[in-house]
Scaffold this active site. Structure first.
Site, short mmCIF file in Angstrom:
data_model
loop_
_atom_site.label_atom_id
_atom_site.label_comp_id
_atom_site.label_asym_id
_atom_site.label_seq_id
_atom_site.Cartn_x
_atom_site.Cartn_y
_atom_site.Cartn_z
CD GLU A 1 -9.84 14.26 63.43
OE1 GLU A 1 -10.58 14.72 64.30
OE2 GLU A 1 -8.75 13.71 63.69
CB CYS B 1 -12.61 15.91 67.59
SG CYS B 1 -11.83 14.32 67.26
CG HIS C 1 -14.65 15.06 71.60
ND1 HIS C 1 -15.19 14.54 70.44
CD2 HIS C 1 -13.35 14.65 71.63
CE1 HIS C 1 -14.26 13.85 69.80
NE2 HIS C 1 -13.15 13.91 70.50
#
Ligand code: COA
Length: 427
Positions: free
Chosen positions: A85, A117, A242
């Site tokens: 990103e 992400c 994550h």
């Protein structure tokens, strides 16, 4: 319940920047109790990029190591996908630079995937599908997650910054982990929890809202995954999440524990003890590196695989990937046999061992100089050429210029400008 898994990750390599700052040093500069960063956010240090490091150099370093350490035949790579990103150009993908820098065959697809992400997970799923479509033709892809997490100086997000890249060889010989893609559990919702407008080099985040969005997506994908797979909580040897900051994985695990307790209707073993067994072993590298956006989940995976207990072979791992905006996915993998053959090649501890800690003024200076490298005319002739790393030298005539060199071990890298790369890569 084991099902056939024939594709996944054959090899992994990690790259992190050489410099880092202790979060206590940052806390002191901000006049904040360091316990807020160490305990409240769960971090210890965060990676700091040098002016000659960017998402391309980190990706190329990770890919170079992957090729060298996992004995990859460059001519076999038919696809390079980069999840990021923090792309460096609105048109030219990072994958294209990496392809040129590590010298792959022209018979290769190259592109980037972007969804905050989640980008690397999207890339992995695409690459895995492409390998399967090859129908036994030995297709191999390199998937790379590379990002620099950068927030405004003094903002709440600043102590969660970081940088790094993970390169993964995806194939139908899943020595490291095999994907179980029989069951799909994805979730998308149009939300504004974290974003970065094109005119900014730092991310914007509605912090608390982003945590709520993350946990809502976790609940949806977890329920969907258990529902479609028939698997149960206890079927997972580890649960990985994550990691925008390590405490987030702690919050995520606790949410799953609550859901499971409600589902069973009876008391569960204490959440903290279960967290220590199921999730904490995956977080040691994230604690040291900070957020690497698309690579955070895969840094956790790499850390667990490298330092998890030896009996991890054959274990099922649950992976939760979340990208703000938002798109999320829960899936699972089975750890491959013969961990001794691949464990030492991932290189997480090795990458961390060589780091240099900087003080606060140096951190500020490095970040200011890094941001100044984006403009045209920032190109500088290298002061110490050929120091063994891929380097970003700046922008000349609107072209990003990279320098690399060929090491004695033969893990070849090429010098590259956007113009030179167009004709390079005959491998
Ligand atoms: N000692 C120990 N813990 C402390 C503390 C101290 N002295 N002071 C505060 N804390 C704890 C708080 O209780 C809180 O813990 P909790 O979340 O378990 O309640 C934690 O530290 C953070 O404190 P808070 O005041 O909420 O911090 P903040 O307003 O500075 O913001 C974030 C925290 C996470 C919202 C912010 O860092 C952020 O926006 N990060 C980026 C979020 C992101 O990456 N989102 C992407 C989507 S995944």
């Amino acid at each position: 319940m084991e099902r056939e898994c024939r594709f996944g990750i054959e090899g992994m390599s990690v790259h992190v920047p050489r410099h880092c700052i202790d979060l206590g040093t940052l806390a002191a500069a901000r006049g904040i109790d360091p316990a807020k960063y160490y305990e409240g956010l769960g971090g210890r240090r965060m990676a700091v990029v040098s002016p000659d490091e960017d998402p391309v150099t980190m990706a190329a370093e990770a890919a170079r190591r992957l090729v060298a350490r996992h004995d990859v035949d460059r001519s076999e790579i038919g696809m390079v996908v980069v999840g990021s990103e923090t792309g460096v150009d609105a048109a030219k993908p990072i994958a294209s630079y990496v392809h040129g820098l590590i010298g792959l065959s022209p018979q290769c697809r190259t592109f980037d995937t972007q969804h905050a992400c989640y980008g690397a997970t999207a890339a992995l799923q695409l690459a895995a599908g492409w390998c399967i479509q090859g129908n036994g033709s030995r297709r191999k892809a390199i998937v790379i997650a590379t990002d620099i997490a950068r927030y405004e100086v003094g903002s709440a997000g600043e102590p969660t910054q970081g940088a790094g890249a993970i390169a993964m060889l995806v194939s139908c010989e899943p020595r490291v982990v095999a994907f179980d893609r029989h069951d799909e559990a994805v979730f998308t919702q149009d939300v504004m929890d974290f974003w970065r407008p094109h005119y900014r080099s730092t991310a914007m985040v509605d912090g608390r809202h982003s945590l709520d969005c993350y946990l809502r997506a976790l609940e949806h994908t977890w329920d969907a995954y258990l529902g479609s797979s028939g698997l149960r909580f206890e079927d997972f040897r580890h649960l990985l999440f994550h990691v925008p900051f390590p405490k987030m994985a702690h919050k995520a695990f606790h949410r799953l524990h609550e859901l499971e307790a409600a589902r069973r209707g009876v008391a569960m073993p204490p959440a903290e003890a279960m967290f220590d067994t199921l999730t904490r072993p995956s977080l040691w590298a994230n604690v040291e590196v900070g957020n690497i956006y698309s690579g955070s989940l895969y840094l956790a995976l790499a850390g667990l695989l490298e330092q998890g207990d030896a009996a991890i072979e054959g274990a099922r791992l649950g992976l939760f990937s979340y990208g703000s905006g938002c798109c999320a996915e829960f899936y699972s993998v089975l750890v491959g046999p013969d961990a001794t053959a691949w464990r030492g090649r991932i290189g997480v501890a090795e990458a961390l061992a060589g780091r240099v800690e900087v003080d606060y003024p140096t951190y500020v200076e490095m970040r200011t100089r890094s941001e100044g490298m984006a403009g045209d005319g920032s190109f500088r002739e290298p002061v110490h050429p050929g120091n063994g790393r891929v380097r970003f030298l700046g922008v000349r005539d609107h072209r990003r210029v990279y320098q690399a060199h060929i090491s004695p071990g033969g893990d070849q890298l090429r010098s590259c400008t956007s113009r030179a790369c167009a004709g390079a890569g005959s491998g």
